[in-house]
Design an enzyme around this catalytic site. Structure first.
Site, mmCIF file in Angstrom:
data_model
loop_
_atom_site.group_PDB
_atom_site.id
_atom_site.type_symbol
_atom_site.label_atom_id
_atom_site.label_comp_id
_atom_site.label_asym_id
_atom_site.label_seq_id
_atom_site.Cartn_x
_atom_site.Cartn_y
_atom_site.Cartn_z
ATOM 1 C CD1 TRP A 88 -2.704 1.661 0.716
ATOM 2 C CD2 TRP A 88 -1.906 1.916 2.736
ATOM 3 N NE1 TRP A 88 -3.326 2.885 0.946
ATOM 4 C CE2 TRP A 88 -2.722 2.946 2.534
ATOM 5 C CE3 TRP A 88 -1.332 1.807 3.895
ATOM 6 C CZ2 TRP A 88 -3.230 3.743 3.296
ATOM 7 C CZ3 TRP A 88 -1.706 2.918 4.956
ATOM 8 C CH2 TRP A 88 -2.640 3.859 4.698
ATOM 9 C CG ASP A 125 -2.224 -2.270 7.452
ATOM 10 O OD1 ASP A 125 -3.433 -2.236 7.938
ATOM 11 O OD2 ASP A 125 -1.694 -1.698 6.606
ATOM 12 C CE LYS A 133 -10.107 0.242 2.814
ATOM 13 N NZ LYS A 133 -9.651 1.168 1.725
HETATM 14 C C1 LMR Z 1 -6.721 2.313 -0.888
HETATM 15 O O1 LMR Z 1 -5.467 1.579 -0.861
HETATM 16 O O2 LMR Z 1 -7.192 2.770 -1.961
HETATM 17 C C2 LMR Z 1 -7.076 2.673 0.481
HETATM 18 O O3 LMR Z 1 -6.849 2.119 1.547
HETATM 19 C C3 LMR Z 1 -7.360 3.941 0.606
HETATM 20 C C4 LMR Z 1 -6.241 4.861 1.165
HETATM 21 O O4 LMR Z 1 -6.326 5.589 2.164
HETATM 22 O O5 LMR Z 1 -5.241 4.806 0.269
#
Ligand code: LMR
Length: 441
Positions: free
Chosen positions: A169, A251, A287
């Site tokens: 991420w 996480d 989510k």
């Molecule tokens: C995403 O990866 O799209 C979500 O977790 C939103 C974010 O805050 O990045």
């Protein structure tokens, strides 16, 4: 006017006059200000949230937003869960509730229930009172508090290496670097050739890391790849983590979204607890309860014993207090009511399953449409991957054409939010994929 009134007015005027600066002083202080402000460069948009900005700015009537991971209905609309609406009504009608400050660590009902949700109501760590839980501003806030804590208290403090999966991420690196944990490294996770887990690479990097490193693990529904280890592979991963005295930081942003089963999705963290390991676990209700903007989540630190958990919690409070004092109430109240009431909880489970099932359906429909078009390549990964995202395997150049020519807004690493697809827009999506695969290298 009484004598006292007039002397008060005089002293007020004196104070006001003393605060007024002369024109010269004023222009020199403006110059000083402009030295700070006028040189500030424009920062780039966030690679994920910036997609929303670009999508909104596109005048096309045929555009598709598959950027940010946010659930959409079959009609392409954001969803507020019925159970959330119901609890909001209950809260609004309950005049006994007030809006006093929460304790620094959050709403007690929330912190108690959220820890049970991730670790299980029968968790030995909870029974032994060795979990320090604090409410946090969703998953990001929880990771940030955890990172700040590690910078202060990890054995090597800020020098401790923090390993994130490759890819991961987009915000993980920033969170740890901004919390003064600068040594962020990558571990192998995804194998391009198989579009699956690079299990050997993962294990190899766990072994090669200096003992006592921090490993950020996606508990379920890996973001961005949608590729999760099997439970057997998790056991092997935990074997090495334990042998090397690494700290696992789970996480957990998608509990319930991967399999539709809250317990199954939390299994890796519970397996670590069963081994008696210390661990960190962040949680988000963005989510799985659709509470994106309520910024509601938690950080849990599982400690060796209850006394350590008390000390840890006291330190977490000293991190939170100067950052934002204490957390917001509304989301915590909603979550704690849903988690503590059997019938509301069951209603949530049904809606959660519906969301997760719709995403799975979209995977199959997209796969079928791509196969029907005869698009070159293998596409099984679309149905094999899990959770909110699919890592399509499209190249950066292909993604750019998806955005510019087809108005399909997605991450340029190939990630799409499956939740943004519907039976109606899948033919357009499949046709766009066909075009870029055939015509763009
Ligand atoms: C995403 O990866 O799209 C979500 O977790 C939103 C974010 O805050 O990045």
């Amino acid at each position: 006017m009484s004598h006292t009134e007039s002397s008060v007015k005089k002293s007020v005027r004196r104070i006001v006059n003393s605060c007024i600066v002369s024109p010269n002083e004023c222009s020199s202080s403006n110059k000083k200000m402009s030295q700070y402000i006028s040189n500030v460069p424009v920062a780039p948009e966030d690679p994920i949230l910036g997609i929303n900005v670009a999508y909104k700015a596109d005048p096309s009537t045929d555009k598709l937003n598959l950027g940010v991971g946010a659930y959409r209905t079959e009609e392409g609309l954001p969803l507020v869960l019925n159970v959330v609406r119901k609890v909001e009504q209950l809260v609004a009608n309950d005049v006994s509730l007030n809006k006093e400050y929460l304790p620094i660590e959050g709403l007690p009902d929330f912190t108690a229930h959220t820890a049970k949700l991730i670790f299980g109501a029968d968790s030995p760590a909870l029974a032994e009172k060795r979990v320090a839980t604090v409410q946090a501003l969703s998953g990001t806030g929880a990771l940030r508090i955890g990172a700040e804590f590690l910078a202060r208290f990890a054995p090597d403090g800020a020098a401790t290496p923090v390993y994130i999966s490759d890819p991961t991420w987009g915000n993980h690196t920033n969170i740890f670097k901004d919390a003064h944990m600068p040594d962020v490294r990558k571990y192998r996770y995804y194998k391009e050739q198989t579009r699956g887990l690079d299990f050997e690479g993962f294990i190899g990097d766990l072994k090669a890391a200096p003992n006592g490193s921090v490993f950020i693990l996606h508990t379920c529904a890996h973001n961005p790849t949608g590729v999760d280890p099997t439970l057997e592979q998790w056991e092997a991963i935990l074997d090495v983590i334990q042998a090397k005295a690494h700290l696992p930081f789970f996480d957990t942003a998608y509990q319930g979204f991967a399999t539709g089963d809250l317990d199954r999705d939390a299994a890796p963290a519970r397996m670590a607890i069963a081994r008696g390991m210390e661990l960190f676990a962040s949680q988000s209700y963005a989510k799985n309860l659709g509470l994106y903007a309520e910024r509601i989540g938690a950080l849990n630190i599982v400690c060796r014993d209850a006394a350590t958990a008390d000390a840890v919690k006291s330190q977490l409070k000293t991190i939170i207090r100067p950052m934002y004092s204490n957390p917001p109430l509304h989301g915590a109240r909603l979550v704690s009511k849903i988690l503590s009431d059997k019938s509301l909880y069951n209603e949530w489970l049904v809606e959660l399953k519906e969301m997760s099932d719709r995403i799975k359906r979209m995977r199959h429909e997209l796969y079928d449409a791509i196969k029907k078009n005869g698009t070159p390549g293998t596409w099984e990964h679309i149905i094999d991957q899990i959770g909110m995202f699919s890592y399509t395997g499209l190249t950066k150049a292909q993604c750019e054409v998806m955005i510019k020519k087809h108005h399909v807004y997605m991450m340029t690493n190939g990630r799409i939010s499956m939740a943004g697809l519907s039976s109606k827009n899948i033919p357009k999506m499949a046709a766009a994929i066909h075009d870029v695969v055939v015509n763009v290298q």
